[in-house]
Design a protein around this motif. Structure first.
Motif, PDB file in Angstrom:
ATOM      1  N   ARG A 170       0.843  -1.148   0.187  1.00 33.44           N
ATOM      2  CA  ARG A 170       0.066  -0.007  -0.188  1.00 33.44           C
ATOM      3  C   ARG A 170       0.897   1.291   0.243  1.00 33.44           C
ATOM      4  N   GLY A 171       2.109   1.241   0.949  1.00 31.91           N
ATOM      5  CA  GLY A 171       2.906   2.400   0.788  1.00 31.91           C
ATOM      6  C   GLY A 171       3.431   2.812  -0.554  1.00 31.91           C
ATOM      7  N   ALA A 172       3.705   1.564  -0.879  1.00 29.84           N
ATOM      8  CA  ALA A 172       4.711   1.732  -2.402  1.00 29.84           C
ATOM      9  C   ALA A 172       3.562   2.257  -3.532  1.00 29.84           C
ATOM     10  N   ALA A 173       2.534   1.643  -3.652  1.00 23.04           N
ATOM     11  CA  ALA A 173       1.394   1.786  -4.541  1.00 23.04           C
ATOM     12  C   ALA A 173       1.088   3.292  -4.244  1.00 23.04           C
ATOM     13  N   LEU A 174       0.914   3.885  -3.287  1.00 23.66           N
ATOM     14  CA  LEU A 174       0.576   5.486  -3.064  1.00 23.66           C
ATOM     15  C   LEU A 174       1.592   6.184  -3.719  1.00 23.66           C
ATOM     16  N   LYS A 175       2.698   6.002  -3.563  1.00 25.25           N
ATOM     17  CA  LYS A 175       3.986   6.709  -4.079  1.00 25.25           C
ATOM     18  C   LYS A 175       3.710   6.792  -5.791  1.00 25.25           C
ATOM     19  N   VAL A 176       3.376   5.220  -6.050  1.00 22.73           N
ATOM     20  CA  VAL A 176       3.421   5.216  -7.574  1.00 22.73           C
ATOM     21  C   VAL A 176       2.250   6.098  -8.050  1.00 22.73           C
ATOM     22  N   LEU A 177       1.079   6.031  -7.363  1.00 18.18           N
ATOM     23  CA  LEU A 177       0.019   6.814  -7.842  1.00 18.18           C
ATOM     24  C   LEU A 177       0.052   8.121  -8.028  1.00 18.18           C
ATOM     25  N   GLU A 178       1.177   8.679  -7.275  1.00 20.01           N
ATOM     26  CA  GLU A 178       1.415  10.055  -7.389  1.00 20.01           C
ATOM     27  C   GLU A 178       2.002  10.508  -8.736  1.00 20.01           C
ATOM     28  N   ASP A 179       2.532   9.479  -9.302  1.00 22.55           N
ATOM     29  CA  ASP A 179       3.169   9.909 -10.628  1.00 22.55           C
ATOM     30  C   ASP A 179       2.492  10.247 -11.875  1.00 22.55           C
ATOM     31  N   GLU A 180       2.836  11.218 -12.656  1.00 15.31           N
ATOM     32  CA  GLU A 180       1.895  11.645 -13.790  1.00 15.31           C
ATOM     33  C   GLU A 180       1.480  10.808 -14.751  1.00 15.31           C
ATOM     34  N   TYR A 181       2.526   9.677 -14.852  1.00 16.64           N
ATOM     35  CA  TYR A 181       1.848   8.815 -15.940  1.00 16.64           C
ATOM     36  C   TYR A 181       0.838   8.033 -15.733  1.00 16.64           C
ATOM     37  N   ILE A 182       0.569   7.985 -14.362  1.00 14.68           N
ATOM     38  CA  ILE A 182      -0.931   7.088 -13.920  1.00 14.68           C
ATOM     39  C   ILE A 182      -1.894   7.960 -14.505  1.00 14.68           C
ATOM     40  N   GLU A 183      -1.967   9.368 -14.126  1.00 12.56           N
ATOM     41  CA  GLU A 183      -2.988  10.167 -14.660  1.00 12.56           C
ATOM     42  C   GLU A 183      -3.129  10.064 -16.201  1.00 12.56           C
ATOM     43  N   VAL A 201       1.111  -2.202  -9.775  1.00 14.72           N
ATOM     44  CA  VAL A 201       1.524  -3.494  -9.103  1.00 14.72           C
ATOM     45  C   VAL A 201       3.121  -3.918  -9.627  1.00 14.72           C
ATOM     46  N   PRO A 202       3.380  -3.453 -10.926  1.00 21.07           N
ATOM     47  CA  PRO A 202       4.872  -3.725 -11.292  1.00 21.07           C
ATOM     48  C   PRO A 202       5.965  -2.813 -10.570  1.00 21.07           C
ATOM     49  N   ASN A 203       5.346  -1.646 -10.638  1.00 24.40           N
ATOM     50  CA  ASN A 203       6.374  -0.553  -9.809  1.00 24.40           C
ATOM     51  C   ASN A 203       6.118  -0.507  -8.599  1.00 24.40           C
ATOM     52  N   SER A 204       5.480  -1.525  -7.669  1.00 20.82           N
ATOM     53  CA  SER A 204       5.458  -1.710  -6.249  1.00 20.82           C
ATOM     54  C   SER A 204       6.193  -2.858  -5.888  1.00 20.82           C
ATOM     55  N   LEU A 205       6.804  -3.471  -6.616  1.00 23.16           N
ATOM     56  CA  LEU A 205       7.130  -4.722  -6.102  1.00 23.16           C
ATOM     57  C   LEU A 205       8.713  -4.820  -5.424  1.00 23.16           C
ATOM     58  N   ALA A 206       9.469  -3.830  -5.708  1.00 25.96           N
ATOM     59  CA  ALA A 206      10.793  -3.567  -5.186  1.00 25.96           C
ATOM     60  C   ALA A 206      10.846  -3.793  -3.600  1.00 25.96           C
ATOM     61  N   PRO A 207      10.075  -3.175  -2.912  1.00 26.55           N
ATOM     62  CA  PRO A 207      10.152  -3.351  -1.478  1.00 26.55           C
ATOM     63  C   PRO A 207       9.506  -4.817  -0.994  1.00 26.55           C
ATOM     64  N   ILE A 208       8.614  -5.315  -1.822  1.00 28.36           N
ATOM     65  CA  ILE A 208       7.811  -6.484  -1.546  1.00 28.36           C
ATOM     66  C   ILE A 208       8.892  -7.601  -1.498  1.00 28.36           C
ATOM     67  N   THR A 209       9.776  -7.683  -2.422  1.00 28.37           N
ATOM     68  CA  THR A 209      10.865  -8.675  -2.760  1.00 28.37           C
ATOM     69  C   THR A 209      11.633  -8.830  -1.665  1.00 28.37           C
ATOM     70  N   VAL A 210      12.006  -7.736  -0.829  1.00 28.28           N
ATOM     71  CA  VAL A 210      12.811  -7.842   0.518  1.00 28.28           C
ATOM     72  C   VAL A 210      12.214  -8.430   1.350  1.00 28.28           C
ATOM     73  N   GLN A 211      10.847  -7.865   1.631  1.00 21.47           N
ATOM     74  CA  GLN A 211       9.894  -8.138   2.567  1.00 21.47           C
ATOM     75  C   GLN A 211       9.612  -9.908   2.742  1.00 21.47           C
ATOM     76  N   SER A 212       9.381 -10.369   1.275  1.00 22.26           N
ATOM     77  CA  SER A 212       9.092 -11.563   1.010  1.00 22.26           C
ATOM     78  C   SER A 212      10.497 -12.601   1.576  1.00 22.26           C
ATOM     79  N   THR A 213      11.656 -12.041   1.257  1.00 20.66           N
ATOM     80  CA  THR A 213      12.949 -12.820   1.484  1.00 20.66           C
ATOM     81  C   THR A 213      13.133 -12.967   3.057  1.00 20.66           C
ATOM     82  N   LEU A 214      12.924 -12.024   3.620  1.00 23.69           N
ATOM     83  CA  LEU A 214      12.913 -11.979   5.197  1.00 23.69           C
ATOM     84  C   LEU A 214      11.933 -12.722   5.725  1.00 23.69           C
TER      85      LEU A 214
END
Length: 294
Positions: A170-183, A201-214
């Motif tokens: 959710r936190g990563a997605a909120l940042k992505v939704l602020e980008d102009e290309y979404i609009e 989803v594709p642009n929100s996966l970076a932090p989730i990969t670390v969380q999944s591994t841990l």
């Protein structure tokens, strides 16, 4: 690797490489055990078949060094083979728990971020309720209600882990939704499903990969803990947690240390591998940490 900064940073990190080496070794052990070890001799009692029970490893006892190199347990089963098969059980159920909770967390997190307002409040407040309980305590409560067993324990862990992934996504997605290309994408007429699947989803996966591994290491520990307490693997199953419980009950307090040491060592090394890889991935993804990467 040269074309990917992330992979370049990851594979230049000695901590991450150590974690990868440990994980690869454990995966090879698990695959070998699954393909080449027969399960019945590892689960059924071998008492009365001429095999001594609670015999020490051959290299410390009177037997030849290559005889039962990890010793035998109270049912005269070979601890070495049971420990190897335990790697398959740990990785199998750990993968199911992490994969299912990751998918569920990604779905809930992105939906909450995209639709916001009432949807966001309903989803995230439900996640907050689950997060209010200690993870292992909540899992214990769930398996106490629905019954013991590895699959039921795994299902309980999926429910416990999902809120963690949902909050991160959710936190990563909120940042992505602020980008102009979404609009711009929405202005061109893209529907909600396309925006979420192709862009958010594709642009929100970076932090989730670390969380999944841990979380993978945590899942293996929690499955072992539930088995240790009698809510996971049932009698005879070559699970590290159950082997530790039986080792403490039948061996550790009477000097039969090998019944607990070797399953515990494999468990600790496996979890260490995932934690090292997770730390390395976090460092590679965080620009502030790149100067500190080995």
């Amino acid at each position: 690797m040269r074309s990917s900064q992330f992979l370049s940073e990851l594979f230049s990190n000695r901590i991450a490489l150590t974690g990868i080496a440990i994980i690869v070794a454990m995966v090879l052990i698990a695959v070998y055990a699954r393909l080449f070890l027969d399960l019945p001799p590892l689960t059924d009692s071998r008492l009365g078949q001429g095999i001594p029970d609670r015999a020490p490893p051959g290299w410390v006892g009177p037997a030849p060094a290559d005889t039962h190199i990890f010793g035998t347990d109270a049912a005269a089963r070979d601890i070495f083979k049971r420990t190897l098969y335990g790697a398959w059980i740990a990785l199998k159920f750990g993968t199911v728990a992490v994969a299912a909770s990751t998918v569920a967390g990604i779905g809930l997190g992105t939906i909450a971020a995209y639709y916001s307002d009432v949807t966001d409040n309903v989803i995230m407040r439900a996640m907050d309720v689950l997060l209010a309980f200690p993870s292992l305590l909540l899992a214990l409560a769930l398996v106490s209600i629905f019954g013991a067993g590895l699959w039921k324990a795994t299902a309980a862990l999926i429910l416990v882990y999902t809120p963690r992934f949902a909050r991160v996504v959710r936190g990563a997605a909120l940042k992505v939704l602020e980008d102009e290309y979404i609009e711009a994408t929405e202005a061109l007429g893209a529907n909600d499903a396309r925006v979420l699947a192709r862009h958010v989803v594709p642009n929100s996966l970076a932090p989730i990969t670390v969380q999944s591994t841990l979380n993978f290491g945590l899942a293996i520990i929690d499955i072992a803990a539930l088995s240790f307490l009698g809510f996971g693997a049932q009698a005879g199953t070559p699970s590290w947690g159950l082997m530790l419980a039986k080792g403490v009950e039948n061996g550790l307090l009477t000097g039969k240390w090998w019944m607990s040491v070797f399953p515990g060592l494999f468990l600790a090394v496996t979890v260490l591998g995932f934690n090292l890889l997770g730390d390395g991935m976090r460092d590679a993804l965080d620009p502030r940490m790149r100067e500190a990467v080995d």
